[in-house]
Design an enzyme around this catalytic site. Structure first.
Site, mmCIF file in Angstrom:
data_model
loop_
_atom_site.group_PDB
_atom_site.id
_atom_site.type_symbol
_atom_site.label_atom_id
_atom_site.label_comp_id
_atom_site.label_asym_id
_atom_site.label_seq_id
_atom_site.Cartn_x
_atom_site.Cartn_y
_atom_site.Cartn_z
ATOM 1 N N ASP A 105 0.825 -1.201 0.000
ATOM 2 C CA ASP A 105 0.000 0.000 0.000
ATOM 3 C C ASP A 105 0.862 1.255 0.000
ATOM 4 O O ASP A 105 1.520 1.561 0.996
ATOM 5 C CB ASP A 105 -0.907 -0.034 1.239
ATOM 6 C CG ASP A 105 -1.887 1.125 1.272
ATOM 7 O OD1 ASP A 105 -2.093 1.759 0.213
ATOM 8 O OD2 ASP A 105 -2.445 1.393 2.345
ATOM 9 N N ASP B 187 -2.217 5.986 -5.226
ATOM 10 C CA ASP B 187 -2.520 5.087 -4.114
ATOM 11 C C ASP B 187 -2.759 3.660 -4.609
ATOM 12 O O ASP B 187 -3.838 3.331 -5.087
ATOM 13 C CB ASP B 187 -3.760 5.619 -3.387
ATOM 14 C CG ASP B 187 -4.157 4.750 -2.204
ATOM 15 O OD1 ASP B 187 -3.395 3.839 -1.836
ATOM 16 O OD2 ASP B 187 -5.235 4.993 -1.642
#
Ligand SMILES: *[C@@H]1O[C@H](CO)[C@@H](O)[C@H](O)[C@H]1NC(C)=O
Ligand SMILES: *[C@@H]1O[C@H](CO)[C@@H](O)[C@H](O)[C@H]1NC(C)=O
Ligand SMILES: *[C@@H]1O[C@H](CO)[C@@H](O)[C@H](O)[C@H]1NC(C)=O
Ligand SMILES: *[C@@H]1O[C@H](CO)[C@@H](O)[C@H](O)[C@H]1NC(C)=O
Ligand SMILES: *[C@@H]1O[C@H](CO)[C@@H](O)[C@H](O)[C@H]1NC(C)=O
Ligand SMILES: *[C@@H]1O[C@H](CO)[C@@H](O)[C@H](O)[C@H]1NC(C)=O
Ligand SMILES: *[C@@H]1O[C@H](CO)[C@@H](O)[C@H](O)[C@H]1NC(C)=O
Length: 507
Positions: A87, A284
């Protein structure tokens, strides 16, 4: 950053793909590379949804559920194997324990990701009890921070700090690789930051500086790779171009850059979008979809005859849209990333055990490859990979990132971008050195445009009223086929919109 939705994870790939990771040892001393494996998500919209409804806080970015890309990591002595979600939108590595409530649910939900047992590791050391990430509704992960030996990509770090989720609501641990300023202990306990994984790798000399490259690869491929401290020049076309990362709250905490242009190219016909541009966007990898300002999204939906489904907060289209010769080109002052339309058409049923026994997450039924107006994919519904930001920070998630080779240079606060080379099998790894302009094969973009970043950490557009305030038409009411003329790129497209968004698509 990822949304919370336990039900959203398609079980289909869990078993088959967890064994598919291969560690890659590079000849170069200061590069750590490993393959990452993609897992299908049944409902990416739902998965992203909770995060999007909440105001921007760091805790929410860390309370995560499922994402598409994960890597093997081992922790402790002797080594305990875990599979963690990669992430770029968060900054802590955290793991579950077998005794946490969620891991004791029926079906052993934590088994595929693995759990950590501090008592079984002779190198475990307690740090503090300030690990706490939570959603507004009380779900999240909390417990201790600890240090232990961590191995990734064939390299080891002693005493890496990470979180232990003794109390957790998500069955899979996270490998957050963002800025240290975004760590949970900084944001919730106001402690100083610690060296998280990429920073610790740089500190230990495993890589020369805190920078890594992420290659997610095609929607139809099951593996990509992450390369700490290096660039693989064989995984993209053209050259890398470098633009600055922008600050939020007067500090570097997220990968914010500015989107300056967008073009829809249909069989060579070029339609430029200017609405809402330029706009600041967050890169992201933990977000499945892209979320763009509402008016820009609305314009894209009109062009593609995507119907907005308010209950889902996302666009729905015919799966046959994927067969068109269309790209959506994103420009960042100079570099342009061209996204083939089939990367933006997501079949929510892909990856289920029923439809995809191969476990590769193939989007399209091979039998439907040459679907025509009323055949093949024409009858099935897909989720469109761009959704309205609804006044929140614009985000470029995996539907965008798959088409880009992205170098995250945290040491220099820069992003380098190039068009990805899908399914590239060659490899040509160069080290990222130290100092400025250290990313190989990258040229700086002069006078890069930087849109204002709001105080909340990203671009903002006008407020959206809570209920019924969306500028998007819902597609729930139409019954039968309503022919509609859509002007697009100098062409007139005849599109039929039927009940439940079943639409045929002809050019
Ligand atoms: C990755 O982790 C899974 C689950 O622990 C394991 O089955 C698999 O063998 C691991 N792969 C590698 C290459 O270590
Ligand atoms: C280790 O085990 C002891 C007793 O067996 C227990 O009290 C303690 O909480 C455990 N520690 C951790 C970190 O799990
Ligand atoms: C974590 O933080 C939340 C919100 O601040 C709080 O309600 C919760 O009690 C905390 N959890 C633990 C285990 O400390
Ligand atoms: C990449 O490989 C996948 C799986 O083999 C295939 O379905 C897909 O079409 C390939 N993509 C490109 C752009 O060649
Ligand atoms: C797709 O469009 C491009 C122009 O953008 C054209 O060169 C190409 O031939 C088209 N491909 C097909 C299969 O029609
Ligand atoms: C589309 O038009 C824009 C603006 O004129 C231009 O910058 C861009 O290069 C064009 N793209 C293509 C693929 O022709
Ligand atoms: C590998 O990368 C280096 C450095 O970017 C470049 O000089 C070389 O030509 C590349 N080799 C191949 C085979 O592409």
């Amino acid at each position: 950053m990822k949304g919370l939705a336990a039900a959203a994870l398609a079980a289909g790939l869990l078993a088959s793909s967890s064994a598919a990771i291969q560690l890659t040892e590079r000849e170069l001393p200061n590069v750590v590379g490993l393959d990452i494996t993609r897992r299908a998500v049944e409902n990416p919209v739902k998965r992203d949804a909770l995060r999007r409804r909440q105001s921007k806080t760091v805790t929410e970015t860390l309370t995560n559920e499922v994402t598409l890309y994960y890597a093997n990591v081992s922790i402790g002595t002797p080594a305990q194997e875990l599979s963690l979600h990669i992430d770029t939108g968060s900054s802590d590595l955290w793991v579950n324990v077998a005794s946490s409530e969620i891991c004791t649910f029926r079906g052993d939900p934590c088994s595929s990701a693995g759990t950590y047992n501090a008592n079984s590791s002779s190198t475990y050391k307690y740090v503090n009890s300030d690990f706490n990430v939570s959603y507004a509704d009380g779900s999240g992960a909390a417990g201790d921070y600890a240090t232990d030996a961590v191995s990734i990509g064939g390299q080891s770090i002693t005493d890496l700090q990470f979180g232990i989720g003794y109390d957790s609501t998500t069955p899979q641990g996270i490998l957050g690789i963002g800025y240290t300023a975004d760590e949970a202990q900084v944001n919730t306990a106001r402690l100083k930051s610690y060296a998280n994984l990429p920073q610790a790798m740089a500190n230990a000399g495993l890589i020369r500086s805190n920078a890594y490259s992420l290659w997610l690869n095609d929607l139809d491929a099951s593996t990509g790779s992450i390369l700490f401290g290096g660039v693989d020049t064989a995984k993209y076309t053209g050259q890398l171009q470098t633009i600055p990362i922008q600050k939020a709250f007067d500090q570097y905490a997220e990968f914010i850059i500015t989107l300056t242009g967008m073009d829809l190219v249909n069989n060579g016909n070029n339609q430029s979008m200017t609405t809402d541009l330029p706009t600041a966007v967050v890169l992201d990898s933990g977000s499945s979809l892209a979320y763009l300002p509402n008016d820009l999204t609305s314009a894209i939906y009109s062009a593609f005859e995507v119907e907005y489904d308010q209950s889902q907060g996302a666009g729905v289209c015919s799966c046959s849209l994927a067969d068109e010769n269309i790209t959506l080109d994103f420009t960042f002052t100079s570099p342009t990333i061209s996204i083939p339309i089939n990367e933006l058409v997501i079949n929510p049923n892909a990856g289920s055990t029923t439809n995809d026994p191969s476990g590769t997450g193939d989007r399209e039924n091979p039998n439907n490859q040459n679907s025509g107006q009323n055949g093949g994919n024409g009858g099935s519904l897909c989720i469109f990979g761009i959704a309205p930001a609804e006044g929140s920070t614009a985000v470029l998630g995996d539907t965008f990132l798959r088409s880009a080779y992205v170098v995250y240079d945290l040491a220099n606060n820069e992003i380098s971008l190039a068009q990805t080379d899908f399914n590239a099998t060659d490899s040509n790894v160069s080290e990222i050195g130290t100092g400025t302009a250290s990313v190989p094969d990258a040229t700086p973009v002069s006078s890069a445009v930087q849109a204002a970043v709001s105080e909340t950490g990203g671009a903002r557009i006008g407020p959206v009223s809570g209920t019924g305030g969306s500028p998007f038409a819902t597609g729930t009411s139409t019954s039968g086929v309503v022919p509609k003329q859509v002007s697009y790129g100098g062409l007139a497209l005849a599109a039929g919109v039927a009940a439940a968004f079943t639409c045929t698509w002809t050019v």
